[in-house]
Motif scaffolding. Structure first.
Motif, PDB file in Angstrom:
ATOM      1  N   PHE A 219     -79.600 -29.134  62.205  1.00  0.00           N
ATOM      2  CA  PHE A 219     -80.658 -30.138  62.080  1.00  0.00           C
ATOM      3  C   PHE A 219     -80.722 -31.076  63.294  1.00  0.00           C
ATOM      4  O   PHE A 219     -81.796 -31.578  63.623  1.00  0.00           O
ATOM      5  CB  PHE A 219     -80.462 -30.958  60.806  1.00  0.00           C
ATOM      6  CG  PHE A 219     -80.707 -30.181  59.548  1.00  0.00           C
ATOM      7  CD1 PHE A 219     -81.895 -29.494  59.365  1.00  0.00           C
ATOM      8  CD2 PHE A 219     -79.754 -30.129  58.543  1.00  0.00           C
ATOM      9  CE1 PHE A 219     -82.135 -28.768  58.205  1.00  0.00           C
ATOM     10  CE2 PHE A 219     -79.978 -29.405  57.380  1.00  0.00           C
ATOM     11  CZ  PHE A 219     -81.167 -28.722  57.219  1.00  0.00           C
ATOM     12  N   LEU A 220     -79.587 -31.298  63.950  1.00  0.00           N
ATOM     13  CA  LEU A 220     -79.570 -32.189  65.105  1.00  0.00           C
ATOM     14  C   LEU A 220     -79.830 -31.455  66.418  1.00  0.00           C
ATOM     15  O   LEU A 220     -80.670 -31.875  67.219  1.00  0.00           O
ATOM     16  CB  LEU A 220     -78.230 -32.920  65.188  1.00  0.00           C
ATOM     17  CG  LEU A 220     -78.044 -34.154  64.303  1.00  0.00           C
ATOM     18  CD1 LEU A 220     -76.600 -34.622  64.374  1.00  0.00           C
ATOM     19  CD2 LEU A 220     -78.971 -35.270  64.747  1.00  0.00           C
ATOM     20  N   PHE A 221     -79.110 -30.358  66.645  1.00  0.00           N
ATOM     21  CA  PHE A 221     -79.105 -29.733  67.963  1.00  0.00           C
ATOM     22  C   PHE A 221     -79.994 -28.504  68.077  1.00  0.00           C
ATOM     23  O   PHE A 221     -80.388 -28.150  69.197  1.00  0.00           O
ATOM     24  CB  PHE A 221     -77.667 -29.370  68.357  1.00  0.00           C
ATOM     25  CG  PHE A 221     -76.739 -30.539  68.401  1.00  0.00           C
ATOM     26  CD1 PHE A 221     -76.941 -31.561  69.306  1.00  0.00           C
ATOM     27  CD2 PHE A 221     -75.666 -30.643  67.524  1.00  0.00           C
ATOM     28  CE1 PHE A 221     -76.095 -32.664  69.347  1.00  0.00           C
ATOM     29  CE2 PHE A 221     -74.820 -31.739  67.556  1.00  0.00           C
ATOM     30  CZ  PHE A 221     -75.031 -32.745  68.463  1.00  0.00           C
ATOM     31  N   ALA A 222     -80.297 -27.829  66.970  1.00  0.00           N
ATOM     32  CA  ALA A 222     -81.158 -26.639  67.066  1.00  0.00           C
ATOM     33  C   ALA A 222     -82.550 -26.973  67.608  1.00  0.00           C
ATOM     34  O   ALA A 222     -83.061 -26.229  68.454  1.00  0.00           O
ATOM     35  CB  ALA A 222     -81.252 -25.950  65.706  1.00  0.00           C
ATOM     36  N   PRO A 223     -83.200 -28.078  67.170  1.00  0.00           N
ATOM     37  CA  PRO A 223     -84.492 -28.411  67.786  1.00  0.00           C
ATOM     38  C   PRO A 223     -84.401 -28.667  69.288  1.00  0.00           C
ATOM     39  O   PRO A 223     -85.321 -28.319  70.031  1.00  0.00           O
ATOM     40  CB  PRO A 223     -84.932 -29.675  67.028  1.00  0.00           C
ATOM     41  CG  PRO A 223     -84.242 -29.580  65.711  1.00  0.00           C
ATOM     42  CD  PRO A 223     -82.923 -28.956  66.011  1.00  0.00           C
TER      43      PRO A 223
END
Length: 303
Positions: A219-223
Motif C-alpha cells: 500500500f505504501l511502496f507499490a504505487p
C-alpha cells in the motif's frame, strides 16, 4: 425650434460603454448589454477530443492497482487459512523489498547514494517499529467477532480504492512538484487500518509482523514503484500491468470461480465500458467562454 432641438439632444442618453468597473451609466440599466455582447463568445474552446485507444491505455493504471489489492486480499486469505506460514511470508517480504529497490535504482534518474541510504534507513526504522508493535496489533481486536472484522475490512478497502490517487503515489518520488492531497492520505490510512484488522486475527507475533510488513509494502511502496515504471517507459508499464492481471486472474481462479468471474467483469468494465462511456458523453459536452468569465492567472503564484 432651435431651443427644442438643443433640449432633446441634451436629454438623449450617451453611448453605452463596456467597462468592468465604473459608475452606473445614465439611461442604461446595470445589466444592459448591446449587440456586441456575444461577439467574443467562444464555444467548446477547451473541449479535448479523446481517442478510445488512448483512454483505454490510461485506464490500465486503475486495473493494475485493482489487481494489486486483490493480490493483497489473496495473501490475507491464504495466511488466515495457514496455507502460507510465517517463513514464506518473510521470504515474500524480502523478495518484494529487494525487487522494489532494484526497480527504483534502475528507473529513477536523480537517485544518489545519499538518497538511497535515506531509503534504507527509513525502511529499517519502519521495519523495527512494526516488529515492536506486532504484539499490540495481535491483541488489538480480540474482543471483536471475525464477521465484523471482515465487514469493516472490506468497507475500508472499498474506501481505499475509491479515494486512491491512480495518477501517482502518496509517497512522492524525487523531483515531484505536487504534494499528496487529502483524499490520497485518507485512502492510505484506510488501507493501513484494514491491514491492522486482518493482522489481529493471526495466531503469532511473527505472523502479524510478516503480514503487516507485506501489506504496508504494497500500500505504501507499490504505487511508487509502478509510478516510476510508468514514468520510465509506458510500454514497460503496459507489459507489467498485463502480466500482473494474468497472475491475479490465475490465483483468483484457483481460489474461487465466482470471484474470477467478478474480477474479469470489473476489469472489462474499467478498461472497455468506462472509456467507451467517456468517449460517448464527450459528444454532449457544451462549453461557453467569453469576456464575462473570471480572469485566470497565467503563472504559478507559488513561484
Amino acid at each position: 425650434m432651435d431651443m427644442n432641438f438643443t433640449a432633446d439632444s441634451s436629454l438623449a442618453p450617451s453611448r453605452w460603454r463596456k467597462v468592468a468597473y465604473g459608475r452606473m451609466q445614465p439611461g442604461y440599466d446595470d445589466n444592459h448589454t448591446d449587440e456586441t455582447f456575444l461577439e467574443d463568445m467562444v464555444m467548446n474552446a477547451n473541449v479535448v477530443k479523446r481517442n478510445m485507444l488512448k483512454v483505454m491505455q490510461d485506464s490500465v493504471s486503475i486495473s493494475q492497482y485493482l489487481c494489486i489489492v486483490f493480490l493483497v486480499v489473496l495473501v490475507w486469505i491464504y495466511t488466515l487459512r495457514s496455507t502460507l506460514n510465517e517463513n514464506s511470508l518473510l521470504l515474500l517480504d524480502i523478495s518484494l523489498l529487494g525487487s522494489g529497490f532494484i526497480i527504483l535504482v534502475l528507473t529513477e534518474e536523480m537517485l544518489s547514494l545519499k538518497r538511497l541510504w535515506n531509503y534504507v534507513l527509513n525502511v529499517s526504522f519502519f521495519t523495527t517499529g512494526l516488529f515492536v508493535l506486532a504484539p499490540i496489533y495481535q491483541t488489538l481486536t480480540r474482543s471483536i467477532s471475525s464477521d465484523s472484522i471482515w465487514a469493516v475490512t472490506i468497507s475500508l478497502l472499498l474506501l481505499h480504492l475509491f479515494l486512491h490517487d491512480y495518477s501517482g503515489s502518496t509517497i512522492r518520488p524525487s523531483g515531484a512538484l505536487k504534494n499528496p492531497n487529502l483524499t490520497s492520505c485518507i485512502s492510505l490510512n484506510a488501507s493501513i487500518v484494514a491491514s491492522v484488522f486482518i493482522a489481529s486475527r493471526l495466531p503469532s507475533r511473527v505472523h502479524v509482523f510478516a503480514t503487516m510488513l507485506f501489506s504496508l509494502q504494497i500500500f505504501l511502496f507499490a504505487p511508487l514503484v509502478t509510478y516510476c515504471i510508468k514514468k520510465y517507459s509506458f510500454r514497460l508499464h503496459l507489459l507489467f500491468s498485463l502480466g500482473l492481471m494474468a497472475v491475479t486472474l490465475t490465483f483468483v481462479y484457483s481460489l474461487h470461480c465466482l470471484l474470477f468471474v467478478l474480477l474479469v467483469g470489473i476489469l472489462i468494465f474499467v478498461n472497455v465500458v468506462c472509456p467507451y462511456w467517456l468517449i460517448r458523453i464527450q459528444e454532449y459536452k457544451f462549453e461557453i467562454n467569453g469576456p464575462w468569465d473570471e480572469a485566470k492567472l497565467c503563472f504559478d503564484i507559488t513561484d
